[in-house]
Scaffold this active site. Structure first.
Site, PDB file in Angstrom:
ATOM      1  N   GLY A 225      11.420  45.424  63.302  1.00  0.00           N
ATOM      2  CA  GLY A 225      10.170  44.835  62.822  1.00  0.00           C
ATOM      3  C   GLY A 225       9.191  44.529  63.952  1.00  0.00           C
ATOM      4  N   LYS A 232       5.645  47.763  60.844  1.00  0.00           N
ATOM      5  CA  LYS A 232       4.779  46.609  60.713  1.00  0.00           C
ATOM      6  C   LYS A 232       3.615  46.623  61.718  1.00  0.00           C
ATOM      7  CE  LYS A 232       6.439  44.953  57.038  1.00  0.00           C
ATOM      8  NZ  LYS A 232       7.806  44.956  56.710  1.00  0.00           N
ATOM      9  N   CYS A 275      12.890  38.129  48.667  1.00  0.00           N
ATOM     10  CA  CYS A 275      12.515  37.617  47.345  1.00  0.00           C
ATOM     11  C   CYS A 275      12.743  38.674  46.281  1.00  0.00           C
ATOM     12  CB  CYS A 275      11.056  37.194  47.341  1.00  0.00           C
ATOM     13  SG  CYS A 275      10.750  35.736  48.317  1.00  0.00           S
ATOM     14  N   LYS A 277      12.434  42.109  46.654  1.00  0.00           N
ATOM     15  CA  LYS A 277      11.578  43.300  46.675  1.00  0.00           C
ATOM     16  C   LYS A 277      12.403  44.586  46.638  1.00  0.00           C
ATOM     17  CE  LYS A 277       7.825  45.052  49.552  1.00  0.00           C
ATOM     18  NZ  LYS A 277       7.220  44.758  50.853  1.00  0.00           N
ATOM     19  N   THR A 278      13.403  44.660  47.509  1.00  0.00           N
ATOM     20  CA  THR A 278      14.210  45.882  47.523  1.00  0.00           C
ATOM     21  C   THR A 278      15.000  46.027  46.236  1.00  0.00           C
ATOM     22  OG1 THR A 278      14.328  45.764  49.913  1.00  0.00           O
ATOM     23  CG2 THR A 278      15.912  47.204  48.845  1.00  0.00           C
ATOM     24  N   SER A 279      15.543  44.925  45.733  1.00  0.00           N
ATOM     25  CA  SER A 279      16.335  45.059  44.502  1.00  0.00           C
ATOM     26  C   SER A 279      15.438  45.472  43.342  1.00  0.00           C
ATOM     27  CB  SER A 279      17.122  43.791  44.202  1.00  0.00           C
ATOM     28  OG  SER A 279      16.259  42.729  43.934  1.00  0.00           O
TER      29      SER A 279
HETATM   30  C1  SPV Z   1       9.928  42.345  56.185  1.00  0.00           C
HETATM   31  O1  SPV Z   1      10.372  41.351  56.752  1.00  0.00           O
HETATM   32  O2  SPV Z   1       8.969  42.287  55.398  1.00  0.00           O
HETATM   33  C2  SPV Z   1      10.529  43.656  56.428  1.00  0.00           C
HETATM   34  C3  SPV Z   1      11.404  43.808  57.567  1.00  0.00           C
HETATM   35  O3  SPV Z   1      10.244  44.589  55.733  1.00  0.00           O
HETATM   36  S1  SPV Z   1      10.507  43.929  59.032  1.00  0.00           S
HETATM   37  O4  SPV Z   1      10.505  45.317  59.445  1.00  0.00           O
HETATM   38  O5  SPV Z   1      11.166  43.100  60.000  1.00  0.00           O
HETATM   39  O6  SPV Z   1       9.157  43.491  58.799  1.00  0.00           O
HETATM   40 MN    MN Z   2       8.387  44.237  54.665  1.00  0.00          MN
END
Ligand code: SPV
Ligand code: MN
Length: 630
Positions: A225, A232, A275, A277-279
């Site tokens: 991240g 990001k 929260c 999101k992935t699920s």
């Molecule tokens: C998040 O924290 O929103 C992520 C992981 O998707 S990171 O790449 O660390 O931002």
């Molecule tokens: Mn993210």
């Protein structure tokens, strides 16, 4: 092209690497490379094209360097970040600004001249004795109007390897775009490493975003991240560029929700980390386009979206064979590449993470070193086998639920936006906004969530996180909200906007919904998008009718849904909703001095509706009572 630059590069790259570079005709790229080779001073440079051979080189290098270790399963590797480098470093992530340029208190900035001077010092000769990897990617489908070429310079084979898994190849796209390429640039060095191949000089960790030059600098960190530029880092560049060109970069999943008669309606969804999101993106029976970052454009009177990524850097905590069958399968498929990070490596070369449905191993290696159950850290606190922010990295092609439109250059038409947070007492499980501005303001701009382990610092504090995009903004917050409100202008079929809450608890502190209930909410939202079901208008939005949920619960998750459950979940809690308005308005007032008037108008109108309902019905309003107000 500047002859001196070309000569310098030919000499520093050597014949084979320069030959690859020279197929790209972008003077800007050459100058960028030359400038940073001079500064970083690597011993050698590897230009990675899109070929399987070059991708294999990166992967093998990660193993050779020890940044990744092989696991027993073919294709699987594990990477560790420093114990001090397990999440995004918000404090040391700064947008570089010119004197007089205001971003507001929520966006951490640094004077551009000072920041550039600082990073020059930190990065001066930082790659000496090491190899620089040059990785090209395309953000968005190749050949699409959404697509942005991007180049990463890094000395971390783990970062380069991650990018190869997470992004679409970009070398050929650079060739195609030639001099016209308006590319994003990322410069990363993990810096000096410890014996366990993790960044050593964490005190010199820096992430600087230079919007004027489309460059992001990152030093003395490995956590993806903070380092994987296309993720990001690119979000900040894209939000800025999009705000100038009339498109959006949102911290959103994109997925297809499958309605009746093979109908597919595409949803985007913004949720802060941890929260759901992935699920959500992985909901059984639906199809995934992306789980993290979307680009949205207005095309032909509708909103269309692409996933700018092509892989998943997913939280692994709690992933198990029963609840997450598709992820589970992808994580257990021999011969397919997965990078595990900050999980436990067991003695037989397997991995274990918290929540994996297997017994806890008696011994292994984790991000802190040797681990056995009961291991304590320096402060006497138990060390978990895997970090709460431990992750897996894989390409989307591994997933059985991949949507067929994932690489559609035109993107997908967005039928709905969904906004959600981690909220135990206020929002109902699902509701539709009263109109566009109401949805953007009362849902998106009002997201609150408890902090999580994905960022450094204390977990469990309720935080306001507009559109779940606060950490990634590169334009002032008020302007960002205005851009989102204005985005529906000229759109003839605007996405519907929904608010969801998977974390609502009863008054005695028990979760009201099971993990699977959200499947029903999405089917209901899909029907709403097409006007197939009615809804009840409340003070905060449109909620489902009990009669519509019953058959959905039965067909979608095979259980009876009682009226008691419905009343408990969909009764509106007036005092909590009023307090939330106070908090959100207060937060906006403290966050920026450019809050658009629409925020106050929409929330004050909502307050009035809530007070009126409270006068009529008291502190809690059952769904059936709203009919009497109409
Ligand atoms: C998040 O924290 O929103 C992520 C992981 O998707 S990171 O790449 O660390 O931002
Ligand atoms: Mn993210």
């Amino acid at each position: 092209m500047d002859e001196n630059v070309a000569r310098f590069l030919a000499q520093r790259l050597g014949e084979e690497q320069y030959a690859k570079l020279s197929r790209i005709s972008s003077g800007e790229l050459y100058e960028f490379l030359a400038r940073f080779i001079k500064l970083l001073d690597p011993a050698s440079v590897f230009v990675c094209d899109d070929s399987a051979r070059d991708v294999a080189y990166i992967r093998e290098k990660a193993l050779r360097d020890g940044e990744e270790q092989p696991l027993a399963m073919e294709g699987h590797t594990i990477h560790f970040d420093s114990p001090l480098d397990q999440g995004r470093d918000k404090e040391h992530t700064n947008i570089l600004v010119d004197p007089g340029e205001e971003m507001g208190p929520q966006i951490s900035t640094r004077d551009r001249t000072e920041g550039l001077k600082d990073i020059q010092e930190v990065m001066d000769g930082i790659m000496r004795g090491r190899e620089m990897l040059v990785v090209f990617a395309t953000l968005g489908p190749n050949g699409s109007e959404f697509a942005i070429p991007a180049v990463q310079l890094t000395d971390s084979s783990y970062v380069a390897h991650s990018e190869k898994l997470l992004y679409r190849p970009g070398y050929e796209e650079f060739i195609r775009q030639g001099e016209g390429a308006q590319f994003f640039r990322f410069v990363h060095s993990e810096g000096e490493l410890t014996e366990s191949h993790t960044s050593k000089n964490i005190d010199k960790r820096r992430i600087y975003i230079d919007l004027k030059d489309d460059i992001v600098y990152s030093a003395n960190t490995q956590y993806a991240g903070n380092t994987v530029g296309m993720k990001k880092m690119a979000m900040r560049l894209a939000i800025y560029r999009g705000s100038q060109q009339g498109w959006l970069c949102e911290h959103m999943l994109v997925m297809g929700i499958h309605g009746p008669d093979d109908r597919v309606t595409y949803f985007t969804g913004a949720f802060p980390s941890m929260c759901g999101k992935t699920s959500t993106a992985m909901l059984e029976g639906e199809t995934i386009v992306g789980d993290d970052i979307a680009y949205l454009r207005r095309i032909g009177g509708v909103v269309r979206a692409v996933n700018c990524e092509h892989g998943m850097f997913g939280i692994i905590l709690g992933v198990n064979s029963k609840d997450d069958p598709i992820q589970w399968k992808a994580l257990h498929a021999p011969g397919h590449e997965v990078i595990f990070s900050n999980v436990l490596k067991t003695d037989d070369g397997d991995v274990y993470w918290e929540g994996k449905d297997e017994p806890v191993p008696s011994h292994g290696i984790n991000f802190q070193g040797e681990w056995t159950p009961g291991t304590l850290d320096k402060n006497g606190k138990p060390v978990p086998p895997s970090h709460a922010n431990a992750r897996f990295t894989l390409g989307l092609d591994m997933l059985d639920n991949l949507d067929p439109n994932v690489d559609n250059p035109a993107g997908v038409e967005v039928g709905a936006y969904v906004y959600g947070g981690r909220d135990s007492d206020t929002w109902v499980p699902v509701e539709e906004s009263l109109d566009w501005a109401h949805g953007i303001v009362a849902f998106g701009a009002s997201i609150e969530s408890e902090t999580t382990a994905a960022t450094l610092g204390k977990a469990g504090v309720r935080q306001h996180n507009p559109m779940s995009n606060l950490d990634f903004l590169s334009i002032p917050l008020g302007r960002y909200l205005q851009v989102n409100v204005d985005f529906a202008e000229g759109v003839v079929r605007a996405p519907r906007i929904f608010g969801v809450n998977y974390f609502l608890k009863s008054r005695d502190g028990k979760f009201l919904n099971g993990k699977n209930d959200k499947k029903v909410w999405y089917k209901w939202m899909e029907l709403r998008c097409h006007g197939d079901v009615d809804a009840i208008r409340t003070a905060t939005g449109w909620i489902p009718l009990y009669e519509d949920l019953v058959p959905l619960f039965r067909t979608v998750i095979g259980r009876e849904y009682s009226h008691e459950e419905y009343d408990a979940e969909f009764s509106l809690r007036i005092p909590e909703n009023l307090s939330k308005i106070d908090r959100v308005i207060e937060s906006w007032k403290n966050s920026t001095n450019d809050t658009p008037a629409v925020l106050f108008t929409v929330l004050e109108a909502q307050r009035e509706r809530l007070l009126q309902a409270q006068r009529a019905f008291g502190d809690e309003v059952k769904p059936s009572q709203w009919k009497d107000m109409a």
